[in-house]
Scaffold this motif. Structure first.
Motif, PDB file in Angstrom:
ATOM      1  N   TYR A 136       0.848  -1.191   0.000  1.00 11.34           N
ATOM      2  CA  TYR A 136       0.000   0.000   0.000  1.00 11.34           C
ATOM      3  C   TYR A 136       0.882   1.238   0.000  1.00 11.34           C
ATOM      4  N   ARG A 178      -2.268   5.944   0.467  1.00 11.50           N
ATOM      5  CA  ARG A 178      -3.397   5.122   0.928  1.00 11.50           C
ATOM      6  C   ARG A 178      -3.373   4.954   2.442  1.00 11.50           C
ATOM      7  N   ASP A 199      -4.924   7.504   4.705  1.00 14.00           N
ATOM      8  CA  ASP A 199      -6.376   7.423   4.864  1.00 14.00           C
ATOM      9  C   ASP A 199      -6.762   6.576   6.066  1.00 14.00           C
ATOM     10  N   ASP A 246     -16.003   8.088   3.072  1.00 16.55           N
ATOM     11  CA  ASP A 246     -15.097   8.008   1.929  1.00 16.55           C
ATOM     12  C   ASP A 246     -14.689   6.550   1.730  1.00 16.55           C
ATOM     13  N   THR A 303     -13.560   2.858   0.337  1.00 14.32           N
ATOM     14  CA  THR A 303     -12.621   2.322  -0.645  1.00 14.32           C
ATOM     15  C   THR A 303     -12.890   0.853  -0.941  1.00 14.32           C
ATOM     16  N   THR A 304     -13.617   0.177  -0.068  1.00 13.93           N
ATOM     17  CA  THR A 304     -13.962  -1.212  -0.295  1.00 13.93           C
ATOM     18  C   THR A 304     -15.248  -1.538   0.464  1.00 13.93           C
ATOM     19  N   TYR A 347     -17.665  -1.015  -3.886  1.00 18.30           N
ATOM     20  CA  TYR A 347     -16.373  -0.345  -4.007  1.00 18.30           C
ATOM     21  C   TYR A 347     -15.261  -1.389  -3.920  1.00 18.30           C
ATOM     22  N   PRO A 383     -10.687  -1.664  -4.562  1.00 13.46           N
ATOM     23  CA  PRO A 383      -9.434  -1.100  -5.102  1.00 13.46           C
ATOM     24  C   PRO A 383      -9.098  -1.799  -6.419  1.00 13.46           C
ATOM     25  N   ASP A 436      -3.891   3.403  -5.693  1.00  6.36           N
ATOM     26  CA  ASP A 436      -4.898   4.159  -4.947  1.00  6.36           C
ATOM     27  C   ASP A 436      -6.143   4.428  -5.778  1.00  6.36           C
ATOM     28  N   ILE A 463      -9.748   3.599  -6.987  1.00 10.20           N
ATOM     29  CA  ILE A 463     -10.902   2.875  -6.443  1.00 10.20           C
ATOM     30  C   ILE A 463     -11.966   2.750  -7.531  1.00 10.20           C
ATOM     31  N   GLN A 478     -12.251   6.325  -9.223  1.00  4.87           N
ATOM     32  CA  GLN A 478     -11.832   7.485  -8.451  1.00  4.87           C
ATOM     33  C   GLN A 478     -10.343   7.383  -8.170  1.00  4.87           C
ATOM     34  N   LYS A 536      -9.927  14.426  -5.136  1.00  2.00           N
ATOM     35  CA  LYS A 536      -9.841  13.244  -5.978  1.00  2.00           C
ATOM     36  C   LYS A 536     -10.509  13.538  -7.309  1.00  2.00           C
TER      37      LYS A 536
END
Length: 832
Positions: A200, A204, A207, A635, A637-638, A667, A669, A673, A675, A740, A753
């Motif tokens: 990562y 990332r 975050d 926000d 990401t998954t 969502y 990845p 980074d 998404i 994104q 973003k």
């Protein structure tokens, strides 16, 4: 400078006394050798005391068994007097064969004041310092208070603070104690770096943690302030993040902090050893308890063969299995997960072993630290109580629930031995925090224009765990208010009762020709089926009324009331702008563009028919089923966010229908980074009795396919001379894919973003009436062919301190000639 000199003088006096004691001791020994000259406590003289009684001073000298004082006991009494902090100086002299204790009392503090403090209030500092008005001045205590004040400022991110105590003499041996404070600027975290991360990026991982780097918007938040406790918590958050994503061997070796004088801030470095990513090789279940089959717990497992190893899923599986065993009557059963790594194949074989645990009971649950929240609000989050079998999984679940309440800064549940070996005491330590919010919000969108909102809310009303909120909205096209109340435990059960009262008015715009006003009330019941699955049952009753703006009623020629909108009736037909007056049904050029009523744009027949019907009452029952596995609701990401909603209108009222909608967002990845987002949605409206009103149809625009105006998609009234109002449809579907990506060249903390997306969808099947028998009018419906609308575009997403903002520019690829296009769209707001 005065203060430093006095401390030196006091220390020198004490040193001289201590040096003189051996000489005094020799003299005393020689003196005590004569019985007639032996000293007793009552024979000690006291000089220099003003406030403190002589007998109190003598009481610090403890005689021996024979009632006499030797040199050792005199020395002990001298030390005890010095340690009281009541005296600036203490001396022991001999006068006329007697011991004389000469004291100089410390002055009394007249007042304690603070100067130069702007960021920390006087009240907070007064509560922290030990020196108090009307108390005795102790220089050691003053130094301790100075350090304490400095520590308070450091905890608030001001490491350059300087605190200087000043002592101002007053009459009658009194002094004013003043702490002069130079606060200095905030000492923030200037740089956050990660060492050893390969899977990562640092972008990332920033975050994941709570600490943020300082930037020009940091004054709106506080997470950029250096806090060692937060840094330590971030280590654990990082470790859990890696374990959740398959890195079973991860170690957060260190979290190093260094103050950089040049940058006037801290550099924080996290050193990480990631290891390899593992997948689940096999999942087995074992039980050593007779009559309890381990395989019967298979359905409760949240891990599957071939999936990425997830320590969090393993923990939740253990929790569910332990609770299920307890329900089956095995109160002391424990589930222990075991993971055997295959280092070559990078797999983990997981075994859930069900065993008989120690027979331990909960003797007592102590709740500590809650100054406002009632005890029962905390205790009801436990599925166990005093006298029940001790179950670690249930205790962990209670701790997680208490943290999720968001009533407390910290929550910690510890254990201590009970009155016997099979008893345990649970200690629940909490630290309260503010739960009330007052916000003034403002925003702008291309659909609603400028919008402002004032709201007041309380998450823990009266310390009873109740939620209440009141808000008022006022904008260019939207006005209204809303009142909400939630009782999370109805009648002591884990069922949330919610009550909502709202009034909303939507004004006419370039997208819609009419004003609408809605007043509604909705009670609801919420059930948490699992941590990621919720069910809501609701009833709603609302009254909706529409009106036309003046520019659509200026064709009226009714002399009795020229303010009324034009509605022809069989008894009074307007023909070319003039009442016929003969009761005939001659419509002449009523549908002609040249007609005065239509030449300047007339509301759709469907709108005017709803207007003539008056206010409509809708009474409906419904439910929502929501599934949420997002890693971050703000926000993500998954994870997946899915909902299914159904509402049946017709439980009384004027409206009847069955409305079903579904919405899924996934969502994941893609690389680095970037998404990916897949959004699917659909709905269907079924007639269950009465005709479906135009207002009850689905209305779609950029919420389905970006690049179109609000209410810009689907069936539309295309009758010549009319306003071309959107009629809506009874069926819709939509699909969207989006990527994104961050702007790597910008600081992470700015929160910007970019996005690229493609949308497709359709709205069709208008089932409202198209003719009005009262006037023999009929409208023409266009764009009801189920044509698929598509668009592509780019977006800018800003998770700003002012609130989430989004800018989209989309170009329609396929569209109907009657659709309304709006390529640029902006929406967002703020709260402060």
């Amino acid at each position: 400078m005065m203060f430093g000199l006095r401390v030196l003088r006091g220390g020198l006096a004490a040193a001289l006394i201590m040096c003189a004691l051996p000489i005094a001791a020799v003299t005393t020994v020689s003196f005590v050798s004569s019985p007639a000259s032996a000293q007793t406590v009552s024979s000690i003289g006291v000089e220099g005391n003003r406030r403190i009684e002589a007998d109190t001073i003598r009481s610090y000298f403890k005689p021996g068994p024979n009632g006499r004082l030797d040199s050792v006991r005199i020395d002990d009494g001298l030390k005890a007097l010095i340690e009281t902090g009541l005296f600036q100086d203490v001396k022991i002299n001999q006068a006329g064969g007697r011991l004389v204790v000469v004291v100089v009392e410390n002055p009394v503090i007249n007042r304690v004041a603070f100067e130069g403090n702007k960021k920390v209030k006087d009240e907070q500092l007064q509560a922290e310092v030990q020196s108090k008005a009307r108390g005795t001045l102790s220089r050691a205590m003053v130094q301790s208070d100075t350090q304490r004040i400095s520590e308070i400022y450091r905890r608030n991110g001001r490491y350059d603070v300087r605190v200087e105590p000043k002592i101002i003499d007053q009459p009658n041996n009194r002094v004013d104690l003043v702490f002069e404070i130079t606060e200095g600027p905030k000492t923030g975290v200037k740089v956050i770096e990660f060492i050893g991360n390969q899977a990562y990026s640092s972008y990332r991982l920033k975050d994941v943690i709570k600490t943020r780097e300082s930037n020009f918007l940091s004054f709106l938040g506080g997470n950029d302030v250096y806090d060692p406790d937060r840094i330590e918590a971030d280590r654990d958050v990082l470790r859990r993040f890696y374990l959740k994503n398959g890195y079973a061997d991860v170690q957060i070796v260190a979290a190093l902090t260094e103050y950089d004088p040049a940058r006037k801030g801290f550099i924080v470095s996290f050193k990480i050893e990631e290891g390899q990513q593992y997948r689940v090789g096999s999942v087995d279940f074992q039980s050593s308890i007779p009559n309890l089959d381990g395989n019967s717990f298979r359905s409760l497992s949240r891990v599957s063969v071939g999936s990425i190893y997830n320590a969090e899923a393993v923990e939740k599986s253990v929790e569910e299995m332990t609770i299920e065993a307890s329900r089956r009557g095995y109160a002391f059963a424990t589930v222990k997960p075991r993971g055997d790594r295959n280092f070559e194949a990078h797999t983990v074989s997981i075994v859930f072993a069900v065993e008989e645990g120690p027979r331990t009971y909960i003797e007592r649950i102590n709740v500590r630290g809650n100054t406002r929240t009632r005890d029962y609000v905390i205790r009801r989050e436990f599925d166990i109580s005093e006298g029940d079998a001790y179950n670690r999984a249930l205790v962990d679940r209670a701790e997680r629930r208490l943290k999720n309440l968001d009533y407390f800064k910290t929550v910690k549940i510890g254990t201590e031995p009970g009155s016997s070996n099979d008893r345990v005491v649970l200690n629940v330590d909490v630290e309260e925090k503010s739960t009330g919010d007052f916000s003034v919000s403002g925003g702008y969108s291309t659909a609603d224009g400028l919008l402002g909102e004032v709201s007041v809310s309380e998450r823990n009303l009266l310390g009873r765990g109740l939620f209440a909120k009141a808000s008022v909205q006022y904008g260019q096209r939207t006005q209204g208010y809303a009142l909400s109340f939630v009782e999370p435990y109805l009648l002591g059960y884990r069922v949330a009762l919610g009550l909502d009262l709202y009034q909303r008015k939507q004004l006419a715009s370039s997208y819609v020709s009419y004003d609408s006003s809605t007043l509604g009330f909705s009670p609801r019941l919420g059930f948490q089926l699992r941590e990621d699955l919720n069910l809501q049952l609701r009833y709603s009753i609302s009254q909706q009324k529409i009106t036309l703006p003046s520019y659509l009623t200026n064709c009226n020629n009714n002399p009795a009331n020229p303010n009324l909108p034009f509605f022809p009736t069989p008894a009074n037909i307007i023909q070319n702008g003039t009442p016929a007056g003969d009761g005939s049904f001659n419509l002449g050029g009523f549908n002609s563009v040249s007609n005065n009523c239509f030449s300047d744009g007339e509301a759709s027949l469907a709108v005017r028919k709803e207007l003539q019907s008056g206010a409509a009452l809708t009474s409906a029952v419904g439910y929502s089923l929501a599934y949420n596995t997002l890693d971050n609701n703000k926000d993500p990401t998954t994870g997946i966010l899915a909902s299914l909603n159904q509402d049946f209108a017709g439980v009384g009222g004027d409206v009847s229908y069955l409305k079903t909608t579904a919405d899924i967002k996934a969502y994941t990845p893609i690389v680095a980074d970037i998404i990916g987002l897949l959004h699917l949605q659909g709905g269907i409206l079924n007639q269950t009795g009465k005709d479906i009103r135009m207002l009850d149809h689905f209305q779609m625009g950029p919420n389905l396919v970006r690049g179109f105006a609000p209410l810009g998609i689907g069936p539309r009234d295309i009758t010549p001379g009319t306003y071309n109002d959107a009629l809506g449809g009874t069926k819709y579907w939509g699909a969207s894919v989006e990527m994104q990506m961050p702007f790597w060249f910008l600081p992470k903390e700015i929160g910007l973003k970019g996005a690229v997306f493609a949308d497709a969808g359709s709205l069709f099947d208008y089932k409202g009436s198209t003719c009005w028998a009262a006037t023999a009018e009929c409208l023409t419906v266009g764009a009801d062919d189920g044509l698929v609308r598509t668009s592509v575009g780019v977006g800018l997403i800003w998770q700003s301190p002012f609130g989430p903002l989004r800018f989209d520019y989309a170009i329609p690829v396929t569209k109907s000639k009657y659709d309304q296009v709006q390529e640029f769209r902006f929406g967002g707001g703020t709260s402060f």
